[in-house]
Enzyme design. Structure first.
Site, PDB file in Angstrom:
ATOM      1  N   ARG A   1      25.533  35.607  47.793  1.00  0.00           N
ATOM      2  CA  ARG A   1      25.140  34.334  48.428  1.00  0.00           C
ATOM      3  C   ARG A   1      25.468  34.267  49.911  1.00  0.00           C
ATOM      4  NH1 ARG A   1      28.047  30.322  44.775  1.00  0.00           N
ATOM      5  NH2 ARG A   1      27.429  28.830  46.366  1.00  0.00           N
TER       6      ARG A   1
ATOM      7  N   GLY B   1      36.976  27.127  35.339  1.00  0.00           N
ATOM      8  CA  GLY B   1      37.636  27.136  34.046  1.00  0.00           C
ATOM      9  C   GLY B   1      38.598  25.951  33.995  1.00  0.00           C
TER      10      GLY B   1
ATOM     11  N   TYR C   1      32.832  50.092  87.416  1.00  0.00           N
ATOM     12  CA  TYR C   1      31.993  50.943  86.572  1.00  0.00           C
ATOM     13  C   TYR C   1      30.899  51.556  87.412  1.00  0.00           C
ATOM     14  CZ  TYR C   1      29.240  52.188  82.417  1.00  0.00           C
ATOM     15  OH  TYR C   1      28.543  52.854  81.441  1.00  0.00           O
TER      16      TYR C   1
HETATM   17  C1  UD1 Z   1      36.874  32.544  37.679  1.00  0.00           C
HETATM   18  C2  UD1 Z   1      37.736  32.095  36.508  1.00  0.00           C
HETATM   19  C3  UD1 Z   1      37.685  30.581  36.409  1.00  0.00           C
HETATM   20  C4  UD1 Z   1      38.173  29.964  37.699  1.00  0.00           C
HETATM   21  C5  UD1 Z   1      37.369  30.511  38.886  1.00  0.00           C
HETATM   22  C6  UD1 Z   1      37.992  30.053  40.175  1.00  0.00           C
HETATM   23  C7  UD1 Z   1      37.640  33.882  34.852  1.00  0.00           C
HETATM   24  C8  UD1 Z   1      37.028  34.343  33.581  1.00  0.00           C
HETATM   25  N1  UD1 Z   1      37.219  32.701  35.317  1.00  0.00           N
HETATM   26  O1  UD1 Z   1      35.549  32.173  37.366  1.00  0.00           O
HETATM   27  O2  UD1 Z   1      38.478  30.130  35.319  1.00  0.00           O
HETATM   28  O3  UD1 Z   1      38.079  28.562  37.643  1.00  0.00           O
HETATM   29  O4  UD1 Z   1      37.361  31.949  38.885  1.00  0.00           O
HETATM   30  O5  UD1 Z   1      37.178  30.403  41.252  1.00  0.00           O
HETATM   31  O6  UD1 Z   1      38.499  34.549  35.390  1.00  0.00           O
HETATM   32  N2  UD1 Z   1      35.763  39.714  40.329  1.00  0.00           N
HETATM   33  C9  UD1 Z   1      35.852  41.081  40.362  1.00  0.00           C
HETATM   34  N3  UD1 Z   1      35.290  41.822  39.358  1.00  0.00           N
HETATM   35  C10 UD1 Z   1      34.674  41.248  38.300  1.00  0.00           C
HETATM   36  C11 UD1 Z   1      34.584  39.851  38.263  1.00  0.00           C
HETATM   37  C12 UD1 Z   1      35.139  39.103  39.279  1.00  0.00           C
HETATM   38  O7  UD1 Z   1      36.402  41.639  41.316  1.00  0.00           O
HETATM   39  O8  UD1 Z   1      34.217  41.997  37.426  1.00  0.00           O
HETATM   40  C13 UD1 Z   1      36.332  38.923  41.398  1.00  0.00           C
HETATM   41  C14 UD1 Z   1      35.242  38.297  42.240  1.00  0.00           C
HETATM   42  O9  UD1 Z   1      34.989  39.087  43.392  1.00  0.00           O
HETATM   43  C15 UD1 Z   1      35.806  36.964  42.621  1.00  0.00           C
HETATM   44  C16 UD1 Z   1      36.786  36.651  41.507  1.00  0.00           C
HETATM   45  O10 UD1 Z   1      37.043  37.856  40.845  1.00  0.00           O
HETATM   46  O11 UD1 Z   1      36.540  37.031  43.821  1.00  0.00           O
HETATM   47  C17 UD1 Z   1      36.277  35.578  40.568  1.00  0.00           C
HETATM   48  O12 UD1 Z   1      35.120  36.046  39.925  1.00  0.00           O
HETATM   49  P1  UD1 Z   1      33.921  35.100  39.555  1.00  0.00           P
HETATM   50  O13 UD1 Z   1      32.902  35.869  38.830  1.00  0.00           O
HETATM   51  O14 UD1 Z   1      33.488  34.327  40.733  1.00  0.00           O
HETATM   52  O15 UD1 Z   1      34.646  34.146  38.523  1.00  0.00           O
HETATM   53  P2  UD1 Z   1      34.225  32.694  38.139  1.00  0.00           P
HETATM   54  O16 UD1 Z   1      33.142  32.748  37.136  1.00  0.00           O
HETATM   55  O17 UD1 Z   1      34.015  31.876  39.342  1.00  0.00           O
END
Ligand code: UD1
Ligand code: CA
Length: 447
Positions: A18, A143, A373
């Site tokens: 995004r 969450g 320069y």
């Molecule tokens: C996650 C939390 C949610 C919380 C929210 C806060 C979980 C399952 N959910 O949701 O409870 O309220 O963050 O913002 O943890 N990332 C990785 N690898 C992955 C997945 C994610 O590095 O495979 C990193 C992403 O770059 C990001 C962060 O983890 O910085 C959160 O991932 P994202 O997919 O945005 O989680 P949410 O669904 O927002």
């Protein structure tokens, strides 16, 4: 204050689609430094000795920045299968680790060290797992933290998996988890992906820990601190919040900001006591302003050192390597780059000083240019103490002006000038008495 028994794991594998950017999301700067370095600094400030970063494939740039900023280890999560899966990418760092382990996010740059310290303190008091939560203005997408009504955390429910009643909860998961290190793998290895998104959720660690009889605590923090950056508008919002903090800290440290909302600081800007910053000043990275110096309106500084009692601006530009000595003055429409102005030197108007030394008490007149320069390389201009450079002079580097020497206005100086000498290169003035009147008379006869 570092101790080797603590580990921070910073997740940064998200692509940041995004942002619509060629730059990985966590490298977008706020307050002059990549987002991820803010997170790393906060962890280091509370004594997390080791930092492991989890990046996605082809994120060499993030790896480089993290390593140059002190990250011991970088792990690649080759497929993006969820937050628990991401933490497990750092398995080699977690295996056998005993001590405080905290999970942070490269796109959550506003988290304060004090808050991390509070989470560590809860671990120190015997908790096994601490989750940072916040009261969300709009909980959509987060969450939800299901507590016992007090600070004990029972479960975290992702929005997509939540019942209507659970969705009504406004206490949300920031994502920041602090564990007692030795329990982490035992929990994470049991997490499955049987949920609405088909991902391995780190949040499932809470219920597993509870089932093991562990003590799991929800610790509240301000929503501002856990603001995640996913798009440019959120980047701007994070920048705004951080600027507010930096301005407050500058004023608390004894600097006057006449109109704080118009002054932009970098994370590393260092302002002394009784520094005055007038409105509309922008500081890039690497600026130090010592006690009693004044930065006047509409000036732009980066990589510059302004020493005690010096005055800069209005409308001045200090570029990297500008070193403005005690009591020296840099006035309007003056640009200084990689140059030392010694004590009390004055460069007051419309001038470019690059790759130079201006000796103590020297006076550089309006419109002077150091021609540093030649189209191929940069050369030095050395102006001695107490020298006087007449207005509209060009100093063609390399060139040395001796102490106390005098350069006549409008000169182009390409050879060294000995101390106390006068050098001038302008053509002699011609004078024809009455010439203008004669021409006017002739023209009016011809009409
Ligand atoms: C996650 C939390 C949610 C919380 C929210 C806060 C979980 C399952 N959910 O949701 O409870 O309220 O963050 O913002 O943890 N990332 C990785 N690898 C992955 C997945 C994610 O590095 O495979 C990193 C992403 O770059 C990001 C962060 O983890 O910085 C959160 O991932 P994202 O997919 O945005 O989680 P949410 O669904 O927002
Ligand atoms: Ca998110």
């Amino acid at each position: 204050m570092t101790d080797t028994s603590s580990l921070a794991i910073v997740l940064a594998a998200g692509k940041g689609v995004r942002m619509k950017s060629d730059l990985p999301k966590v490298l977008h700067p706020i307050a002059g430094a990549p987002m991820i370095t803010h997170v790393m600094d906060a962890a280091a400030e509370v004594g997390f000795a080791e930092t492991a970063i989890v990046v996605g494939p082809d994120m060499g740039e993030v790896e480089e920045v993290a390593k140059s900023h002190g990250a011991a280890q970088v792990f690649v999560q080759s497929e993006r299968l969820g937050t628990a899966h991401a933490v497990l990418a750092a398995r080699p760092a977690i295996e056998g680790f005993q001590g405080d382990l905290i999970v942070l996010y490269g796109d959550t740059p506003l988290l304060r060290a004090d808050t991390l310290k509070a989470a560590r303190d809860v671990l120190g008091n015997g908790a096994d797992l601490v989750v940072l939560g916040f009261e969300a203005e709009d909980p959509t997408g987060y969450g939800r933290l299901i507590t016992n009504g007090e600070d004990r955390l029972l479960a975290i429910r992702e929005e997509k998996d939540a019942s209507d009643a659970e969705r009504a909860i406004t206490l949300c998961n920031s994502g920041v988890f602090a564990f007692r290190g030795e329990i982490v793998l035992g929990l994470l290895d049991r997490i499955g992906n049987d949920n609405a998104k088909g991902e391995y959720y780190l949040t499932d660690a809470v219920e597993l820990a509870r089932a093991d009889g562990r003590d799991v605590v929800a610790l509240r923090c301000p929503e501002d601190e856990v603001l995640g950056v996913n798009a440019r508008a959120e980047l701007a919002r994070a920048e705004g919040r951080l600027q507010e903090r930096l301005r407050q800290a500058a004023m608390a440290g004894g600097a006057t900001l006449v109109a704080p909302e118009t002054v932009f600081l970098a994370r590393d800007t260092a302002l002394g006591r009784d520094v005055v910053i007038e409105p509309n000043v922008v500081m890039g990275p690497g600026v130090v302003v010592e006690d009693g110096a004044t930065i006047r309106a509409f000036s732009h500084l980066e990589g510059a050192h302004v020493r005690a009692g010096a005055t800069v601006g209005p409308f001045a530009r200090l570029r990297p390597g500008a070193d403005i000595g005690p009591g020296a003055r840099v006035g309007n429409y003056v640009e200084v780059k990689n140059a030392l102005l010694e004590e009390g030197a004055k460069v007051n108007h419309l001038t470019y000083i690059g790759d130079a030394r201006v000796g103590s008490g020297a006076n550089v007149g309006a419109g002077t240019i150091t021609c540093n320069y030649d189209g191929f390389t940069k050369h030095l201009t050395d102006i001695g103490a107490g020298a006087f450079i007449g207005s509209n002079s060009a100093l063609v580097a390399p060139v040395k002006i001796g102490d106390g020497a005098y350069i006549g206005s409008g000169s182009v100086i390409s050879k060294d000038v000995p101390e106390d000498a006068l050098a001038l290169t302008r053509g002699p003035q011609q004078l024809r008495e009455g010439w203008a009147a004669k021409v006017r008379a002739r023209r009016s006869r011809e009409r």
